[in-house]
Design a protein around this motif. Sequence first.
Motif, PDB file in Angstrom:
ATOM      1  N   ARG A 125       1.193  -1.270  -0.236  1.00 13.23           N
ATOM      2  CA  ARG A 125      -0.168  -0.096   0.117  1.00 13.23           C
ATOM      3  C   ARG A 125       1.052   1.229   0.369  1.00 13.23           C
ATOM      4  O   ARG A 125       0.344   2.531  -1.069  1.00 13.23           O
ATOM      5  CB  ARG A 125      -1.174  -0.331   0.741  1.00 13.23           C
ATOM      6  CG  ARG A 125      -2.009  -1.265   1.223  1.00 13.23           C
ATOM      7  CD  ARG A 125      -3.520  -0.820   0.163  1.00 13.23           C
ATOM      8  NE  ARG A 125      -3.956   0.241  -0.040  1.00 13.23           N
ATOM      9  CZ  ARG A 125      -5.056  -0.087   1.271  1.00 13.23           C
ATOM     10  NH1 ARG A 125      -5.060  -0.323   1.920  1.00 13.23           N
ATOM     11  NH2 ARG A 125      -5.290   1.784   1.456  1.00 13.23           N
ATOM     12  N   LEU A 127       4.158   1.595  -2.072  1.00 14.60           N
ATOM     13  CA  LEU A 127       4.206   1.771  -2.818  1.00 14.60           C
ATOM     14  C   LEU A 127       3.177   2.102  -3.656  1.00 14.60           C
ATOM     15  O   LEU A 127       3.778   2.294  -4.855  1.00 14.60           O
ATOM     16  CB  LEU A 127       4.820   0.574  -2.676  1.00 14.60           C
ATOM     17  CG  LEU A 127       6.067   0.143  -2.740  1.00 14.60           C
ATOM     18  CD1 LEU A 127       6.736  -1.225  -2.299  1.00 14.60           C
ATOM     19  CD2 LEU A 127       7.314   1.013  -2.284  1.00 14.60           C
TER      20      LEU A 127
ATOM     21  N   ALA B  45       2.783   7.073   7.513  1.00 15.65           N
ATOM     22  CA  ALA B  45       3.118   6.985   6.187  1.00 15.65           C
ATOM     23  C   ALA B  45       1.329   6.408   6.044  1.00 15.65           C
ATOM     24  O   ALA B  45       1.078   5.585   4.721  1.00 15.65           O
ATOM     25  CB  ALA B  45       3.574   5.088   6.322  1.00 15.65           C
ATOM     26  N   PRO B  72      -5.986   7.308   2.174  1.00 13.14           N
ATOM     27  CA  PRO B  72      -4.854   5.925   2.654  1.00 13.14           C
ATOM     28  C   PRO B  72      -3.595   5.655   1.748  1.00 13.14           C
ATOM     29  O   PRO B  72      -3.228   6.390   1.641  1.00 13.14           O
ATOM     30  CB  PRO B  72      -5.819   5.510   1.112  1.00 13.14           C
ATOM     31  CG  PRO B  72      -6.400   6.541   0.277  1.00 13.14           C
ATOM     32  CD  PRO B  72      -6.100   7.395   1.312  1.00 13.14           C
ATOM     33  N   PRO B  73      -2.536   4.979   2.871  1.00 14.57           N
ATOM     34  CA  PRO B  73      -1.464   4.914   2.315  1.00 14.57           C
ATOM     35  C   PRO B  73      -0.943   5.519   0.100  1.00 14.57           C
ATOM     36  O   PRO B  73      -0.054   5.572   0.410  1.00 14.57           O
ATOM     37  CB  PRO B  73      -1.150   3.553   2.510  1.00 14.57           C
ATOM     38  CG  PRO B  73      -2.098   2.784   3.055  1.00 14.57           C
ATOM     39  CD  PRO B  73      -3.898   3.950   3.123  1.00 14.57           C
ATOM     40  N   GLU B  74      -1.565   4.650   0.279  1.00 18.32           N
ATOM     41  CA  GLU B  74      -1.682   4.752  -1.508  1.00 18.32           C
ATOM     42  C   GLU B  74      -1.362   6.134  -2.281  1.00 18.32           C
ATOM     43  O   GLU B  74      -0.555   6.366  -2.932  1.00 18.32           O
ATOM     44  CB  GLU B  74      -2.189   3.637  -2.052  1.00 18.32           C
ATOM     45  CG  GLU B  74      -3.758   3.993  -2.691  1.00 18.32           C
ATOM     46  CD  GLU B  74      -4.553   3.565  -1.730  1.00 18.32           C
ATOM     47  OE1 GLU B  74      -4.283   2.698  -0.187  1.00 18.32           O
ATOM     48  OE2 GLU B  74      -5.903   2.732  -1.384  1.00 18.32           O
ATOM     49  N   ALA B  78       4.474   7.373   0.493  1.00 15.05           N
ATOM     50  CA  ALA B  78       5.435   7.944   1.144  1.00 15.05           C
ATOM     51  C   ALA B  78       6.506   7.007   1.738  1.00 15.05           C
ATOM     52  O   ALA B  78       5.882   5.708   0.731  1.00 15.05           O
ATOM     53  CB  ALA B  78       5.035   7.003   3.450  1.00 15.05           C
ATOM     54  N   GLY B 100       6.755  -0.320  -7.098  1.00 10.68           N
ATOM     55  CA  GLY B 100       5.759   0.731  -6.625  1.00 10.68           C
ATOM     56  C   GLY B 100       6.258   1.224  -7.416  1.00 10.68           C
ATOM     57  O   GLY B 100       5.407   2.065  -8.198  1.00 10.68           O
ATOM     58  N   TYR B 103       3.455   1.691 -10.478  1.00  9.96           N
ATOM     59  CA  TYR B 103       1.888   2.353  -9.222  1.00  9.96           C
ATOM     60  C   TYR B 103       2.671   4.252  -9.200  1.00  9.96           C
ATOM     61  O   TYR B 103       1.724   4.695  -9.314  1.00  9.96           O
ATOM     62  CB  TYR B 103       1.555   2.401  -7.693  1.00  9.96           C
ATOM     63  CG  TYR B 103       1.342   0.545  -8.247  1.00  9.96           C
ATOM     64  CD1 TYR B 103       0.055   0.262  -8.722  1.00  9.96           C
ATOM     65  CD2 TYR B 103       1.704  -0.045  -6.954  1.00  9.96           C
ATOM     66  CE1 TYR B 103      -0.011  -0.293  -8.800  1.00  9.96           C
ATOM     67  CE2 TYR B 103       1.580  -1.764  -7.330  1.00  9.96           C
ATOM     68  CZ  TYR B 103       0.452  -1.842  -7.883  1.00  9.96           C
ATOM     69  OH  TYR B 103       0.118  -3.166  -7.980  1.00  9.96           O
TER      70      TYR B 103
END
Lengths: 229, 212
Positions: A125, A127, B45, B72-74, B78, B100, B103
């Motif tokens: 997540r 990433l 994060a 949200p983390p995405e 971070a 990563g 994305y």
Amino acid sequence: MSGAEWTIVMLSLKVSIVAVLVTLPIAYGLAWLIARRRFPGRMLLDALVHLPLVIPPVVTGWLLLIVLGRNGAIGSWLFEQFGITFVFNWTGAAVAAGVMALPLMVRAMRLSIEAVDRRLVGAARTLGASPVRAFLTITLPLSLPGIAAGAMLGFARSLGEFGATITFAANIAGETRTLPLAIYTGLQVPGSESDVARLAVIAIVLSLGALLVSEWLVRRSQGARAHVL
Amino acid sequence: MSFEVQIDMALDDHAYALQFASDAKLTALVGPSGVGKTSTLNAIAGLVRPRSGRITVAGEVLFDDAAGVNLPPEQRRAGYVFQDARLFPHKRVEANLAYGENYAPPGSRFISQDEAVRLLEIQHLLDRFPATLSGGEARRVAIGRALLAAPRFLLLDEPLASLDESRAETLLALIERLRDKLDLPMLLVSHSSADVQRLAGRVVTMTAPGPA
């Protein structure tokens, strides 16, 4: 194999394969819910999933008749709307096999989902992966051994399914008479001991074959350290 | 300000509050183990939700319970280098690095895989699975994976822990270079303040709270 034996084996394979394929996504979804989500009624869901494992198979078959039979709550609706009926039909044998296989499949998959480190999902997540992408790229591939194990157990269970099948779908040659039902039928007829023995050997070979195939599949995808059982 | 953190954390085993603001390129968070350093990184994060408070990094609000903001983390982007590296065990090093990158929004990437591999000296590891890497190797790969996701800031959790002296020195020099080369706010957690004297423009010390 004689023509009659061939018919029995092909029917058994058809019933078991369809039962496993249809049950697989349902079982995985349930396993994921029970392993990863905390919601009211989770214990109840867990218990319901395990019900076919603990109650007598004949009772499961009878419950299926009540729910899915021609006069059953859902069964009558399915028949009126779509002309679908499970009774006296190979699809009924597949439904019975799938329901009986469900708890074993959920158990195997749940264990492998729980074994996936949730922190890896968190790492995915950070990433940039959405929850769905993180599931598809991390949780799903890492729980593959459990999916294979669940499919194998479910297949073996379906192949051996007797009580719920004979109660729900009946014992009709060429339609619902799978290997165990054929063996049982042979035992009722004096002088067919050798037929029974041949069917029994076929059943053992099929089950062992399923075990070996799934072991091979898991090793191929996960390396030598992974095992189905 | 690179980091503005004001959080009230309630975890399973303990609760704490922390407040700091730093405009240093590299901020260090030090304190004894169990005081909540890693939990603070997790909160920044987006992996854990603080009970209340506000987290701003490089001017962007990541969390603000009063305003109802909780990215949200995405979406926080971070670059989190976990202490245990947390590489994906079913993917080779190369696929871990690329994870990563796929994305990262186009145009936001500031380093290519080739550059990252050269910078981190991990060329010879690309075909290996994480289980075969040493601690220092895994951590370098984890740094590469984080950088390639085109993060807006870096979180480093005990990057030098359990490395022998020469390896730690190599990694320390690398972090120094990242700090000077990249325009990324960095937050580094360490239990020893000696490690961070050389790196950090600002040191935030967390102390164990008294009995609740």
